[in-house]
Design a protein around this motif. Structure first.
Motif, PDB file in Angstrom:
ATOM      1  N   VAL A   1       0.862  -1.178   0.000  1.00 24.86           N
ATOM      2  CA  VAL A   1       0.000   0.000   0.000  1.00 24.86           C
ATOM      3  C   VAL A   1       0.898   1.228   0.000  1.00 24.86           C
ATOM      4  O   VAL A   1       1.870   1.297   0.751  1.00 24.86           O
ATOM      5  CB  VAL A   1      -0.913   0.034   1.250  1.00 24.86           C
ATOM      6  N   SER A   2       0.558   2.220  -0.842  1.00 24.04           N
ATOM      7  CA  SER A   2       1.280   3.489  -0.880  1.00 24.04           C
ATOM      8  C   SER A   2       0.266   4.589  -1.178  1.00 24.04           C
ATOM      9  O   SER A   2      -0.134   4.765  -2.331  1.00 24.04           O
ATOM     10  CB  SER A   2       2.377   3.458  -1.943  1.00 24.04           C
ATOM     11  N   GLY A   3      -0.188   5.273  -0.141  1.00 25.70           N
ATOM     12  CA  GLY A   3      -1.205   6.313  -0.321  1.00 25.70           C
ATOM     13  C   GLY A   3      -2.492   5.692  -0.818  1.00 25.70           C
ATOM     14  O   GLY A   3      -3.040   4.781  -0.199  1.00 25.70           O
ATOM     15  N   SER A   4      -2.982   6.183  -1.952  1.00 22.83           N
ATOM     16  CA  SER A   4      -4.218   5.655  -2.546  1.00 22.83           C
ATOM     17  C   SER A   4      -3.952   4.512  -3.519  1.00 22.83           C
ATOM     18  O   SER A   4      -4.873   4.017  -4.164  1.00 22.83           O
ATOM     19  CB  SER A   4      -4.968   6.772  -3.267  1.00 22.83           C
ATOM     20  N   ASN A   5      -2.698   4.099  -3.657  1.00 23.86           N
ATOM     21  CA  ASN A   5      -2.337   2.979  -4.523  1.00 23.86           C
ATOM     22  C   ASN A   5      -2.163   1.733  -3.679  1.00 23.86           C
ATOM     23  O   ASN A   5      -1.580   1.787  -2.601  1.00 23.86           O
ATOM     24  CB  ASN A   5      -1.022   3.248  -5.260  1.00 23.86           C
ATOM     25  N   TYR A   6      -2.676   0.627  -4.173  1.00 19.75           N
ATOM     26  CA  TYR A   6      -2.396  -0.642  -3.518  1.00 19.75           C
ATOM     27  C   TYR A   6      -2.272  -1.740  -4.552  1.00 19.75           C
ATOM     28  O   TYR A   6      -2.768  -1.621  -5.661  1.00 19.75           O
ATOM     29  CB  TYR A   6      -3.400  -0.978  -2.414  1.00 19.75           C
ATOM     30  N   TRP A   7      -1.547  -2.780  -4.159  1.00 20.72           N
ATOM     31  CA  TRP A   7      -1.241  -3.869  -5.070  1.00 20.72           C
ATOM     32  C   TRP A   7      -1.910  -5.138  -4.581  1.00 20.72           C
ATOM     33  O   TRP A   7      -1.858  -5.475  -3.400  1.00 20.72           O
ATOM     34  CB  TRP A   7       0.274  -4.060  -5.167  1.00 20.72           C
ATOM     35  N   LEU A   8      -2.545  -5.818  -5.511  1.00 16.60           N
ATOM     36  CA  LEU A   8      -3.293  -7.043  -5.232  1.00 16.60           C
ATOM     37  C   LEU A   8      -2.606  -8.180  -5.973  1.00 16.60           C
ATOM     38  O   LEU A   8      -2.240  -8.045  -7.141  1.00 16.60           O
ATOM     39  CB  LEU A   8      -4.734  -6.872  -5.732  1.00 16.60           C
ATOM     40  N   GLN A   9      -2.424  -9.297  -5.306  1.00 15.36           N
ATOM     41  CA  GLN A   9      -1.762 -10.438  -5.920  1.00 15.36           C
ATOM     42  C   GLN A   9      -2.582 -11.692  -5.644  1.00 15.36           C
ATOM     43  O   GLN A   9      -3.158 -11.849  -4.570  1.00 15.36           O
ATOM     44  CB  GLN A   9      -0.350 -10.584  -5.343  1.00 15.36           C
ATOM     45  N   ASP A  10      -2.639 -12.587  -6.648  1.00 17.31           N
ATOM     46  CA  ASP A  10      -3.380 -13.842  -6.458  1.00 17.31           C
ATOM     47  C   ASP A  10      -2.522 -15.082  -6.695  1.00 17.31           C
ATOM     48  O   ASP A  10      -3.031 -16.173  -6.847  1.00 17.31           O
ATOM     49  CB  ASP A  10      -4.644 -13.882  -7.327  1.00 17.31           C
ATOM     50  N   GLY A  11      -1.224 -14.927  -6.753  1.00 17.12           N
ATOM     51  CA  GLY A  11      -0.321 -16.053  -6.946  1.00 17.12           C
ATOM     52  C   GLY A  11       1.108 -15.562  -6.984  1.00 17.12           C
ATOM     53  O   GLY A  11       1.377 -14.374  -6.819  1.00 17.12           O
ATOM     54  N   ALA A  12       2.009 -16.472  -7.220  1.00 17.96           N
ATOM     55  CA  ALA A  12       3.424 -16.114  -7.305  1.00 17.96           C
ATOM     56  C   ALA A  12       3.846 -16.059  -8.759  1.00 17.96           C
ATOM     57  O   ALA A  12       3.252 -16.701  -9.624  1.00 17.96           O
ATOM     58  CB  ALA A  12       4.256 -17.149  -6.543  1.00 17.96           C
ATOM     59  N   GLY A  13       4.858 -15.285  -9.041  1.00 19.98           N
ATOM     60  CA  GLY A  13       5.400 -15.239 -10.393  1.00 19.98           C
ATOM     61  C   GLY A  13       4.892 -14.053 -11.177  1.00 19.98           C
ATOM     62  O   GLY A  13       4.139 -13.209 -10.692  1.00 19.98           O
ATOM     63  N   ALA A  14       5.325 -14.031 -12.432  1.00 16.37           N
ATOM     64  CA  ALA A  14       4.969 -12.924 -13.319  1.00 16.37           C
ATOM     65  C   ALA A  14       3.473 -12.896 -13.610  1.00 16.37           C
ATOM     66  O   ALA A  14       2.810 -13.932 -13.624  1.00 16.37           O
ATOM     67  CB  ALA A  14       5.750 -13.060 -14.628  1.00 16.37           C
ATOM     68  N   TRP A  15       2.954 -11.730 -13.842  1.00 16.50           N
ATOM     69  CA  TRP A  15       1.576 -11.501 -14.273  1.00 16.50           C
ATOM     70  C   TRP A  15       0.533 -11.840 -13.197  1.00 16.50           C
ATOM     71  O   TRP A  15      -0.633 -12.017 -13.502  1.00 16.50           O
ATOM     72  CB  TRP A  15       1.246 -12.251 -15.571  1.00 16.50           C
ATOM     73  N   ASN A  16       0.939 -11.947 -11.930  1.00 15.46           N
ATOM     74  CA  ASN A  16      -0.009 -12.294 -10.868  1.00 15.46           C
ATOM     75  C   ASN A  16      -0.305 -11.145  -9.922  1.00 15.46           C
ATOM     76  O   ASN A  16      -0.894 -11.340  -8.865  1.00 15.46           O
ATOM     77  CB  ASN A  16       0.507 -13.487 -10.053  1.00 15.46           C
ATOM     78  N   GLY A  17       0.111  -9.937 -10.278  1.00 12.88           N
ATOM     79  CA  GLY A  17      -0.150  -8.772  -9.445  1.00 12.88           C
ATOM     80  C   GLY A  17      -0.770  -7.661 -10.265  1.00 12.88           C
ATOM     81  O   GLY A  17      -0.587  -7.581 -11.476  1.00 12.88           O
ATOM     82  N   ILE A  18      -1.543  -6.816  -9.590  1.00 15.10           N
ATOM     83  CA  ILE A  18      -2.202  -5.714 -10.268  1.00 15.10           C
ATOM     84  C   ILE A  18      -2.273  -4.534  -9.315  1.00 15.10           C
ATOM     85  O   ILE A  18      -2.427  -4.717  -8.106  1.00 15.10           O
ATOM     86  CB  ILE A  18      -3.598  -6.160 -10.766  1.00 15.10           C
ATOM     87  N   MET A  19      -2.110  -3.322  -9.842  1.00 17.83           N
ATOM     88  CA  MET A  19      -2.162  -2.130  -9.017  1.00 17.83           C
ATOM     89  C   MET A  19      -3.531  -1.462  -9.139  1.00 17.83           C
ATOM     90  O   MET A  19      -4.093  -1.408 -10.229  1.00 17.83           O
ATOM     91  CB  MET A  19      -1.094  -1.119  -9.431  1.00 17.83           C
ATOM     92  N   PHE A  20      -4.042  -0.952  -8.001  1.00 17.21           N
ATOM     93  CA  PHE A  20      -5.297  -0.211  -7.973  1.00 17.21           C
ATOM     94  C   PHE A  20      -5.044   1.172  -7.424  1.00 17.21           C
ATOM     95  O   PHE A  20      -4.224   1.350  -6.515  1.00 17.21           O
ATOM     96  CB  PHE A  20      -6.318  -0.902  -7.044  1.00 17.21           C
ATOM     97  N   TYR A  21      -5.756   2.133  -7.957  1.00 13.98           N
ATOM     98  CA  TYR A  21      -5.801   3.462  -7.360  1.00 13.98           C
ATOM     99  C   TYR A  21      -7.211   3.617  -6.825  1.00 13.98           C
ATOM    100  O   TYR A  21      -8.175   3.499  -7.571  1.00 13.98           O
ATOM    101  CB  TYR A  21      -5.507   4.563  -8.379  1.00 13.98           C
ATOM    102  N   ASP A  22      -7.336   3.862  -5.525  1.00 17.54           N
ATOM    103  CA  ASP A  22      -8.655   3.971  -4.913  1.00 17.54           C
ATOM    104  C   ASP A  22      -8.535   4.806  -3.645  1.00 17.54           C
ATOM    105  O   ASP A  22      -8.032   4.333  -2.627  1.00 17.54           O
ATOM    106  CB  ASP A  22      -9.193   2.572  -4.588  1.00 17.54           C
ATOM    107  N   SER A  23      -8.984   6.044  -3.719  1.00 18.19           N
ATOM    108  CA  SER A  23      -8.873   6.932  -2.565  1.00 18.19           C
ATOM    109  C   SER A  23     -10.015   6.748  -1.570  1.00 18.19           C
ATOM    110  O   SER A  23     -10.001   7.344  -0.500  1.00 18.19           O
ATOM    111  CB  SER A  23      -8.819   8.391  -3.021  1.00 18.19           C
ATOM    112  N   SER A  24     -11.000   5.901  -1.894  1.00 20.27           N
ATOM    113  CA  SER A  24     -12.155   5.742  -1.001  1.00 20.27           C
ATOM    114  C   SER A  24     -12.033   4.544  -0.055  1.00 20.27           C
ATOM    115  O   SER A  24     -12.873   4.378   0.822  1.00 20.27           O
ATOM    116  CB  SER A  24     -13.446   5.621  -1.820  1.00 20.27           C
ATOM    117  N   ASN A  25     -11.025   3.709  -0.229  1.00 19.46           N
ATOM    118  CA  ASN A  25     -10.833   2.556   0.648  1.00 19.46           C
ATOM    119  C   ASN A  25      -9.419   2.591   1.239  1.00 19.46           C
ATOM    120  O   ASN A  25      -8.514   3.189   0.653  1.00 19.46           O
ATOM    121  CB  ASN A  25     -11.033   1.239  -0.112  1.00 19.46           C
ATOM    122  N   THR A  26      -9.248   1.926   2.355  1.00 23.34           N
ATOM    123  CA  THR A  26      -7.935   1.906   3.015  1.00 23.34           C
ATOM    124  C   THR A  26      -7.550   0.483   3.400  1.00 23.34           C
ATOM    125  O   THR A  26      -7.539   0.132   4.580  1.00 23.34           O
ATOM    126  CB  THR A  26      -7.941   2.810   4.266  1.00 23.34           C
TER     127      THR A  26
END
Length: 186
Positions: free
Chosen positions: A141-166
């Motif tokens: 988590v970095s400010g309104s950015n957070y990273w979501l991952q559903d596995g290990a390795g390449a292509w398994n993470g995604i970044m979200f920008y969301d100022s309404s959730n913490t």
């Protein structure tokens, strides 16, 4: 609708609706447009759709295939359920009135994908511009950015920008969002 209308200066009119010709006083009122309930939008569960018109006695005809409705289309008689991406188009018709405008609304239901599927293996996501659902664990988590991952390795993470959730690192979440690219990164 197979509708043709002509009138003269005296107010006499000839109108033809699906090959039935009538002559009489000019029609001046327009049938009220159909109203969708609920309105189209993004939904996570199937929706029961009702159609109404403020014009008393109006028949509402609708289509689900993208074509313009007419008197040969489905007559609305009872609520119907939509559970996949669907555009409903409708028109209201009543005796003594000109036809309403054809109105349309779209019901969108996101499909669930893994983050790997959303990311794709190219620079741009194959789902750019679409609403999708995915889940995983917050890994940073970095400010309104957070990273979501559903596995290990390449292509398994995604970044979200969301100022309404913490969210905090370790939270397991499910998100529904439109896939967008930022400098060719999902």
């Amino acid at each position: 609708i197979g509708f043709h209308y002509t009138s003269d200066e005296a107010g006499s009119a000839t109108w033809e609706l699906d090959n039935v010709q009538l002559t009489g006083n000019a029609l001046s009122e327009i049938c009220a447009n159909p109203v969708f309930s609920p309105e189209g939008g993004l939904y996570l569960a199937p929706q029961e759709v009702s159609l109404t018109s403020e014009t008393a006695g109006a028949g509402i005809y609708y289509t689900l295939d993208g074509s313009d409705p007419d008197v040969n289309s489905t007559l609305f008689e009872a609520p119907f359920t939509v559970s996949e991406n669907t555009t409903v188009r409708a028109i209201a018709l009543a005796l003594g009135y000109l036809p309403s405008s054809v109105v349309a609304t779209t019901y969108t239901f996101p499909t669930t994908y893994t983050i790997t599927e959303i990311q794709g293996e190219a620079d741009a996501s194959p789902f750019a511009g679409e609403y999708v659902q995915t889940s995983g664990i917050i890994t940073a988590v970095s400010g309104s950015n957070y990273w979501l991952q559903d596995g290990a390795g390449a292509w398994n993470g995604i970044m979200f920008y969301d100022s309404s959730n913490t969210p905090v690192v370790g939270d397991e979440i499910t998100v529904v969002a439109e896939v967008t690219e930022y400098y060719d990164l999902t």
